[in-house]
Design a protein around this motif. Sequence first.
Motif, PDB file in Angstrom:
ATOM      1  N   SER B 194      31.489  44.790  31.159  1.00 25.31           N
ATOM      2  CA  SER B 194      32.500  45.462  31.992  1.00 25.31           C
ATOM      3  C   SER B 194      33.909  45.282  31.444  1.00 25.31           C
ATOM      4  CB  SER B 194      32.471  44.917  33.420  1.00 25.31           C
ATOM      5  OG  SER B 194      31.216  45.096  33.978  1.00 25.31           O
ATOM      6  N   LEU B 195      34.185  44.098  30.913  1.00 24.88           N
ATOM      7  CA  LEU B 195      35.557  43.817  30.476  1.00 24.88           C
ATOM      8  C   LEU B 195      35.739  43.943  28.961  1.00 24.88           C
ATOM      9  CD1 LEU B 195      36.304  40.716  32.755  1.00 24.88           C
ATOM     10  CD2 LEU B 195      36.764  43.115  33.211  1.00 24.88           C
ATOM     11  N   GLY B 196      34.646  44.281  28.269  1.00 24.84           N
ATOM     12  CA  GLY B 196      34.759  44.511  26.828  1.00 24.84           C
ATOM     13  C   GLY B 196      34.908  43.240  26.005  1.00 24.84           C
ATOM     14  N   ILE B 350      39.916  30.461  41.689  1.00 21.65           N
ATOM     15  CA  ILE B 350      38.788  31.302  41.244  1.00 21.65           C
ATOM     16  C   ILE B 350      37.610  30.424  40.816  1.00 21.65           C
ATOM     17  CG2 ILE B 350      38.027  32.872  39.402  1.00 21.65           C
ATOM     18  CD1 ILE B 350      40.762  34.229  39.633  1.00 21.65           C
ATOM     19  N   MET B 351      37.902  29.384  40.039  1.00 21.95           N
ATOM     20  CA  MET B 351      36.817  28.547  39.518  1.00 21.95           C
ATOM     21  C   MET B 351      36.086  27.789  40.635  1.00 21.95           C
ATOM     22  SD  MET B 351      36.923  25.548  36.648  1.00 21.95           S
ATOM     23  CE  MET B 351      37.328  26.511  35.223  1.00 21.95           C
ATOM     24  N   ARG B 375      40.305  41.908  37.941  1.00 16.00           N
ATOM     25  CA  ARG B 375      41.047  42.966  37.227  1.00 16.00           C
ATOM     26  C   ARG B 375      42.369  43.240  37.949  1.00 16.00           C
ATOM     27  NH1 ARG B 375      36.563  47.077  36.428  1.00 16.00           N
ATOM     28  NH2 ARG B 375      36.031  46.977  34.226  1.00 16.00           N
ATOM     29  N   ALA B 376      42.270  43.396  39.263  1.00 15.76           N
ATOM     30  CA  ALA B 376      43.465  43.700  40.062  1.00 15.76           C
ATOM     31  C   ALA B 376      44.420  42.508  40.060  1.00 15.76           C
ATOM     32  CB  ALA B 376      43.048  44.044  41.488  1.00 15.76           C
ATOM     33  N   LEU B 377      43.842  41.292  40.150  1.00 14.66           N
ATOM     34  CA  LEU B 377      44.671  40.077  40.163  1.00 14.66           C
ATOM     35  C   LEU B 377      45.436  39.911  38.859  1.00 14.66           C
ATOM     36  CD1 LEU B 377      42.524  37.263  41.788  1.00 14.66           C
ATOM     37  CD2 LEU B 377      44.863  37.897  42.384  1.00 14.66           C
ATOM     38  N   SER B 378      44.771  40.253  37.762  1.00 15.09           N
ATOM     39  CA  SER B 378      45.410  40.120  36.453  1.00 15.09           C
ATOM     40  C   SER B 378      46.687  40.958  36.395  1.00 15.09           C
ATOM     41  CB  SER B 378      44.412  40.562  35.380  1.00 15.09           C
ATOM     42  OG  SER B 378      45.068  40.794  34.178  1.00 15.09           O
ATOM     43  N   VAL B 379      46.606  42.155  36.981  1.00 18.68           N
ATOM     44  CA  VAL B 379      47.777  43.048  36.980  1.00 18.68           C
ATOM     45  C   VAL B 379      48.840  42.522  37.945  1.00 18.68           C
ATOM     46  CG1 VAL B 379      48.580  45.395  37.475  1.00 18.68           C
ATOM     47  CG2 VAL B 379      46.350  45.028  36.376  1.00 18.68           C
ATOM     48  N   SER B 380      48.403  42.210  39.187  1.00 18.19           N
ATOM     49  CA  SER B 380      49.395  41.843  40.213  1.00 18.19           C
ATOM     50  C   SER B 380      50.032  40.472  39.946  1.00 18.19           C
ATOM     51  CB  SER B 380      48.758  41.868  41.605  1.00 18.19           C
ATOM     52  OG  SER B 380      47.708  40.939  41.664  1.00 18.19           O
ATOM     53  N   ALA B 381      49.245  39.503  39.415  1.00 16.09           N
ATOM     54  CA  ALA B 381      49.799  38.161  39.208  1.00 16.09           C
ATOM     55  C   ALA B 381      50.313  37.965  37.776  1.00 16.09           C
ATOM     56  CB  ALA B 381      48.738  37.106  39.518  1.00 16.09           C
ATOM     57  N   GLY B 382      50.042  38.936  36.922  1.00 17.11           N
ATOM     58  CA  GLY B 382      50.518  38.857  35.541  1.00 17.11           C
ATOM     59  C   GLY B 382      49.824  37.764  34.735  1.00 17.11           C
ATOM     60  N   LEU B 388      41.242  34.597  33.635  1.00 19.48           N
ATOM     61  CA  LEU B 388      40.592  34.672  34.950  1.00 19.48           C
ATOM     62  C   LEU B 388      39.082  34.840  34.786  1.00 19.48           C
ATOM     63  CD1 LEU B 388      43.101  36.996  36.875  1.00 19.48           C
ATOM     64  CD2 LEU B 388      43.040  34.504  36.797  1.00 19.48           C
ATOM     65  N   ALA B 389      38.697  35.613  33.750  1.00 17.50           N
ATOM     66  CA  ALA B 389      37.263  35.847  33.512  1.00 17.50           C
ATOM     67  C   ALA B 389      36.552  34.554  33.140  1.00 17.50           C
ATOM     68  CB  ALA B 389      37.087  36.884  32.406  1.00 17.50           C
TER      69      ALA B 389
END
Lengths: 200, 453
Positions: B194-196, B350-351, B375-382, B388-389
Amino acid sequence: MAEKQVIISVGREYGSGGHAIAQILATRFALPFYDKNLLEEIATGKNVDVRNLEKYDEIPKNPLISRTVRGFNNSPEENVALMQFDYLKKMAAEGTSFVIVGRCAESVLKNVPGLISFFIIGDKEVKQERICRLYHATARQALDMMRDHDRRRKNYHNHFSEWKWGDMHNYDITVNSSRLGVDETADFMEDYIRRRILQW
Amino acid sequence: MTVQASQVAAVVIFLSMFALIITDKFERHVVTLLCAFSTLVIVFGICMHSPRAAWETLAVQNIFTPGFWYSAGAAESASTGINWATIIFIAGMMIMVEGMAEAGFFRWLCMTIARIVHYRAIPIFFTFMLMSALLSMFIDSITVILFLAAVTVELAQLLGFDPVPMILSEIFCANLGGSATMCGDPPNIIMGTSLGFTFNDFITNTGLMAGVSMIAVVIYFFLIFRKELEQDEVHQNLNVHPDPMEAVHDLRSFRISYVIFLLAVVLLVTHAQTGLTVAAIGVIIAAITLLTAWKKAPELLKKVDYRTLLFFIGLFVVVGGLEQTGFLQIVADMIGKASGGNPMILVAIIMWVSAFLSAFIDNIPFVATMLPVIRALSVSAGVDLSVLAWALSIGTDVGGSATPIGASANVVGTSIAARSGHLITWGRYCRSAAAATCIVLLISMGIMFIRYF
C-alpha cells in the motif's frame, strides 16, 4: 461379550443415576467403563500429569479468550475435549467395545455401527433426594448443583455437537430413571441392548 | 442522506465485523464477505449513492495496469480498497509453502538441525528459536510454527523433555522474525504494497529493530526457562536419533522445493532492483511450483487456504467503506491532537496502542484500518510516513505475541502443545510472552527515537 463391537454411550442429567446405570451395564456386559478415567488413559499415553487435564474436562470454552485458526484452537477446554473425542474415535476404529459416559460420545461416534445411545433423565425431586443422600448436600445445595452441572454439560455438548443435549432424536432411547429406579432401569436397558445385538 | 449517515453505517458495519470475528461463532471469511456486501449496498449505495466509491474500493482495474506487475521504482499505491497485490502474493506463497510441506522440507530442516546439535535440549532451544525467526522472515509464521511445534513435541516425547518452554519461545521468535521483512507477516505485506515500501526498506528499519530485539529475547527466554531446560538436559534419553531423511518421501520434489524457496528469497530481496512487484513474484513462484509439481498441481491448489484470501477481500472492502466516508480522517485528527503535535509521542502512541490492541484483536483488520490513518497523520502532523509505518509494523507484529490469541502462530503453537497433553493457559503464556513483548517494544522505541528524531 459378543464378538461384534458394542459401544454403549450414556448421556445423563445430574442426579439421574445415569453414571451408576452405565457402571451396571459395563459390569453386566463385561465391558471397559469410561468416564473421567478416559483422561487417565490419554494422559498415560502422552506421558503427562492427568490432573492438568482434569481441570478442563467437560467444560465449555470461553469464546472471548479463545480463537480458532485453520482448525487449531488455543482453549485448553476445547483441546481436552478434542483429545477425548480422538481417543474415542481411535478405540471405535480399532473395534473395541466399551461403555462411555458423557463426552458427546453419541454424537462423536454417531456413524459407528455398534453404537447404542441412551440419555437418562429424572424427576427433579427424585434427583434432588439422590444428590442429598450421595453428597450430603442440603436440598438447596442439591438444586444448585443440578442447575450448575446441567447447564455446563448442556453448553459443552451443544458447542461440539450439531444435535442438542438431551434431544430425544439424538439418542436411541431417552429414559426417566425415576420411574423404575436405577437397577430396574439398568435391567430395561440391558434387555434393549441384548435385543439390538441379536439383530446385528 | 448525509455524509454522517454513511460514516455511522460504515462504523457500525466495521464494529459488527470485529465483534463477529471475536465471538468466533462464524468463519472469519463469511463474516468479512457479508460485511463487505453490506458496505457496498448500504454505505456506497444507499447512503452515498456513489458507484465510483464502490468501484474504487473493489479496485479490480488495478490488476490490469502494468505498474501492478512491474514498477521501476517503489511506488505508493494511490488506490484504496481491496489490496489485490497482497492477496495475489499471499496466494502464491501459499502454493509454494504447500509444495515445500508436501516434499517434507520443513520436517527435514527441523530434524537436521536437531541432529546437528546432537538432540540436546538447550542447543535445540536456541537453534529452533533462531530457525523460527529466520524462516518467518520469508514464510508465513503459521506454517513455520505448524512444523516447528509439531517436531518439538515429537522430539520432546522421544527425548523426554517439556516442549512448552521451547514452543513459547518459538512462537515469539516467529512473530518477531515476521516483523523484520516485508513478506514476513500479513500486516507488513499490506503496508509494503500500500505504501510502496521495498524489502530493503523493511529489513533496514523493522529488520534492524527485530534483530537487536532478538538478541535480548533469546537471552530473556533462556533466563526464564533455564531451570526447566537444565533439568531436561539431565533427564534426556539420548539413545533415540530420528533420521531427517525419513521426512523426505520424494527426493526430486524435495530438491525442487528447496530451489524454489531460494528463488523466492532472491526475488523478494532484489525486487526493488528487478522492478518485479510482490504480486508478480507471487505469480512467478506459484507458476514454477505448479509446473514442477505437475501431476500434484491440482492437489496443491486444493490445499490453498482460500478462506484466508476471501477474508482479506471482505476486510479490504469494509475498511474501504471507513476510508471513503472520511471516518478514518477523523480518527487520524484525534490521534494527532492526542499527541499534541509531538512526533515522538505520536510514534509512541501508534506503537503501544497498536501493540495493546493487537494482543487481543486480529492485527490484519487493525493494520488495514490504520494505514489510511497514518497516511493522514503524516500529512497533518508533518511526520515522515515511513517512521509512522515502522511504529505501526512493530506495534502490530510484536504486540500480537503478548497473548495466546494475539497472532495466528500463537493459536496454532499453543494448540499443537495442548493436543500433545501440554496445555498452555493464558496465565502460563502471558507470564513469559507479555514481558518479552514489552522488552521488544522498548528496544524498538529506543532505536526509533535515536535514529529518526
